[in-house]
Design a protein around this motif. Structure first.
Motif, short mmCIF file in Angstrom:
data_model
loop_
_atom_site.label_atom_id
_atom_site.label_comp_id
_atom_site.label_asym_id
_atom_site.label_seq_id
_atom_site.Cartn_x
_atom_site.Cartn_y
_atom_site.Cartn_z
N SER A 46 0.95 -1.32 0.16
CA SER A 46 0.07 -0.15 0.09
C SER A 46 0.93 1.32 0.06
O SER A 46 1.97 1.13 0.60
N PRO A 47 0.32 2.38 -0.57
CA PRO A 47 1.32 3.51 -0.53
C PRO A 47 1.16 4.23 0.62
O PRO A 47 -0.01 4.34 1.55
N GLY A 48 2.17 4.64 1.21
CA GLY A 48 2.36 5.40 2.34
C GLY A 48 1.68 6.78 2.30
O GLY A 48 1.51 7.28 1.17
N LYS A 49 1.47 7.42 3.46
CA LYS A 49 0.88 8.93 3.57
C LYS A 49 1.66 9.60 2.54
O LYS A 49 1.29 10.59 1.91
N SER A 50 3.00 9.70 2.53
CA SER A 50 3.99 10.62 1.96
C SER A 50 3.81 10.19 0.41
O SER A 50 3.69 11.46 0.00
N LEU A 51 3.61 9.24 -0.12
CA LEU A 51 3.31 8.85 -1.43
C LEU A 51 1.99 9.61 -1.91
O LEU A 51 2.09 10.27 -2.93
N VAL A 52 1.23 9.25 -1.06
CA VAL A 52 -0.30 9.61 -1.63
C VAL A 52 -0.08 11.37 -1.48
O VAL A 52 -0.84 11.91 -2.40
N ALA A 53 0.36 12.06 -0.48
CA ALA A 53 0.68 13.50 -0.44
C ALA A 53 1.43 13.73 -1.74
O ALA A 53 1.00 14.87 -2.43
N LYS A 54 2.28 13.22 -2.50
CA LYS A 54 2.98 13.48 -3.60
C LYS A 54 2.20 13.34 -4.76
O LYS A 54 2.12 14.05 -5.48
N ILE A 55 1.45 12.28 -4.77
CA ILE A 55 0.49 12.03 -5.91
C ILE A 55 -0.60 13.18 -5.85
O ILE A 55 -0.81 13.69 -6.98
N ILE A 56 -1.28 13.42 -4.72
CA ILE A 56 -2.30 14.62 -4.93
C ILE A 56 -1.70 16.03 -4.91
O ILE A 56 -2.36 16.72 -5.47
N GLY A 57 -0.35 16.23 -4.38
CA GLY A 57 0.31 17.46 -4.81
C GLY A 57 0.89 17.77 -6.19
O GLY A 57 1.27 18.69 -6.59
N GLY A 58 0.66 16.44 -7.11
CA GLY A 58 1.32 16.60 -8.46
C GLY A 58 2.77 16.75 -8.54
O GLY A 58 3.45 16.96 -9.42
N GLN A 59 3.28 15.99 -7.56
CA GLN A 59 4.72 15.76 -7.50
C GLN A 59 4.98 14.61 -8.43
O GLN A 59 4.25 13.61 -8.38
N GLY A 60 6.56 14.42 -8.57
CA GLY A 60 7.03 13.22 -9.13
C GLY A 60 6.83 11.78 -8.45
O GLY A 60 7.09 12.00 -7.38
N TYR A 61 6.31 10.99 -9.30
CA TYR A 61 6.09 9.61 -8.57
C TYR A 61 6.07 8.36 -9.70
O TYR A 61 6.00 8.79 -10.78
N THR A 62 6.71 7.49 -9.14
CA THR A 62 6.72 6.18 -10.09
C THR A 62 5.05 5.30 -10.27
O THR A 62 4.88 4.94 -9.23
N VAL A 63 4.82 5.12 -11.37
CA VAL A 63 3.55 4.44 -11.55
C VAL A 63 3.90 2.99 -11.72
O VAL A 63 4.69 2.67 -12.65
N THR A 64 3.61 2.22 -10.73
CA THR A 64 3.82 0.63 -10.88
C THR A 64 2.77 -0.12 -10.81
O THR A 64 1.62 0.33 -10.63
N PRO A 65 2.60 -1.33 -11.16
CA PRO A 65 1.34 -2.26 -11.14
C PRO A 65 0.55 -2.12 -9.86
O PRO A 65 -0.57 -2.45 -9.45
#
Length: 130
Positions: A46-65
């Motif tokens: 599961s994604p951690g809170k910091s990754l979720v914050a990056k996603i909703i913040g429009g910051q860079g993240y890696t899309v994985t299956p």
């Protein structure tokens, strides 16, 4: 050599928009609630809170299956729709690929939080699909 895109290719931050529409301050779920609910059924990841914050913040993240599967579970959406969002964000679609199925369903889903340009694209795709 980079692949050239067709002039008709549509691309947008669809996965980010999909998560942002339901997660964050004033939304259906907090980042903590989403992180707890978004669990890939196959791996348990599961994604951690910091990754979720990056996603909703429009910051860079890696899309994985695993991320696609977890987001689908967390948002209670079919995996195909979330995968279509990931594809639209990372690669884009040509007009021919958007005739129906998950990509068109995705755009209709995003339309609730989208502007007039996105609505016009979704209406064009719906008309072309008929």
């Amino acid at each position: 050599m980079p692949e050239q895109r067709d002039a008709q290719t549509e691309q947008r931050d669809a996965l980010t928009e999909l998560v942002r529409a339901s997660v964050g301050t004033g939304r259906r779920m907090s980042t903590r609630e989403f992180s707890a609910a978004a669990v890939d059924g196959e791996t348990g990841w599961s994604p951690g809170k910091s990754l979720v914050a990056k996603i909703i913040g429009g910051q860079g993240y890696t899309v994985t299956p695993q991320l696609v599967s977890a987001v689908a579970v967390g948002l209670e959406l079919p995996r195909e729709v979330v995968a279509a969002a990931a594809h639209l964000q990372t690669i884009g679609y040509t007009v021919e690929e958007l005739a129906d199925g998950a990509p068109a369903t995705l755009i209709r889903h995003l339309d609730a939080a989208a502007g007039p340009k996105s609505r016009a694209v979704a209406e064009r795709w719906d008309a072309e699909a008929q």
